[in-house]
Scaffold this motif. Structure first.
Motif, short mmCIF file in Angstrom:
data_model
loop_
_atom_site.label_atom_id
_atom_site.label_comp_id
_atom_site.label_asym_id
_atom_site.label_seq_id
_atom_site.Cartn_x
_atom_site.Cartn_y
_atom_site.Cartn_z
N THR A 60 0.84 -1.20 0.00
CA THR A 60 0.00 0.00 0.00
C THR A 60 0.87 1.25 0.00
O THR A 60 2.02 1.24 0.45
N ASN B 263 -2.44 -3.60 -9.98
CA ASN B 263 -2.85 -2.34 -9.35
C ASN B 263 -4.37 -2.37 -9.13
O ASN B 263 -5.16 -2.41 -10.08
N SER C 117 -6.12 0.01 -7.55
CA SER C 117 -6.59 1.35 -7.18
C SER C 117 -7.87 1.78 -7.88
O SER C 117 -8.70 2.47 -7.29
N PHE D 172 -13.24 6.73 -5.82
CA PHE D 172 -11.98 6.17 -6.31
C PHE D 172 -12.11 5.40 -7.63
O PHE D 172 -11.11 4.87 -8.11
N GLN E 99 -3.63 11.67 -5.45
CA GLN E 99 -3.06 10.51 -4.77
C GLN E 99 -2.93 10.73 -3.27
O GLN E 99 -3.02 9.77 -2.49
#
Length: 246
Positions: A46, A65, A67, A118, A194
């Motif tokens: 992380t 990834n 994210s 997100f 970010q």
């Protein structure tokens, strides 16, 4: 194997002679992980910012990834359903101590700590867990963001933030830059996203519209960060604001 906040040493060493030493140390560690792949069931790393352009992960190139995947969009925060299901007693205490109704207390929490998104395919509202839990523990609405340490890095990665502040609250960034670029690319909006100062407001086929997620972040930028970056005292900033308003 869990490596949490892998990027913290890299952030703080950015633009210093220690940065390459730090990067090389990571490469060596990741090479060990790659070579021991047959013995590893799960590796989870992380971090806030990405440093892929310094070939940090060249030795560990089999990572995925998560994210921007919709199924993981709520994993790092607290949803609306979760706050009601798990924190109703704490919200009642917050309401009582501030002479609010339950709905008023809930709305205050939402205004200050909610609003993160997100993933374009899962726009579920997410509360900042650090600030939300602190507010419920203290039974007090305050700006807990400045305690997280994120503000100390802004002057390393964001240029002229005191001049461009209003631009960031409705900024557009293309998909490739947001999803794939390295924080060292010099795109201010990328670092602000970010590090949690900006979030996804909406998206189209080509990119994302970013903006401030909530009141806490706005206040952190306007009252804490700007005086620090402009090397003014808080009193001078307040005086300047008063003159401009008059």
């Amino acid at each position: 194997i869990l490596i949490d906040e892998y990027d913290s040493p890299l952030q703080h060493s950015w633009h210093t002679p220690e940065h390459e030493v730090c990067t090389e140390m990571y490469r060596n560690v990741f090479a060990v992980l790659k070579n021991a792949d047959q013995y590893e069931k799960f590796v989870f790393i992380t971090g806030i910012t990405k440093f892929t352009q310094v070939s940090l992960f060249s030795a560990l190139n089999n990572l995925s990834n998560l994210s921007f995947l919709p199924e993981y969009a709520t994993v790092c925060g607290i949803t609306e359903d979760e706050i009601i299901e798990n924190f109703t007693p704490e919200i009642n205490v917050l309401a009582q101590r501030n002479n609010w109704s339950f709905d008023e207390a809930h709305q205050k929490l939402k205004e200050y700590y909610d609003g993160y998104h997100f993933c374009r395919r899962n726009m579920t509202d997410i509360y900042n867990p650090f600030s939300l839990v602190r507010a419920l523990y203290d039974s007090y609405i305050s700006n807990y963001w400045v305690s997280s340490g994120a503000t100390s890095l802004l002057n390393k990665f964001v240029q002229n933030i005191e001049i461009r502040l209003e631009e960031f609250d409705n900024s557009y960034i293309d998909s490739d830059t947001l999803e794939s670029s390295d924080v060292s690319s010099g795109v201010d909006e990328l670092f602000l996203f970010q590090s949690g100062y900006l979030t996804i407001k909406k998206a189209d086929e080509e990119g994302y519209y970013l903006g401030f997620p909530n009141e806490e972040v706005k206040r952190a930028l306007s009252k804490i960060v700007i005086p620090t970056l402009t090397m003014k005292s808080q009193a001078n900033v307040i005086t300047a604001q008063s003159h401009s308003q008059s």
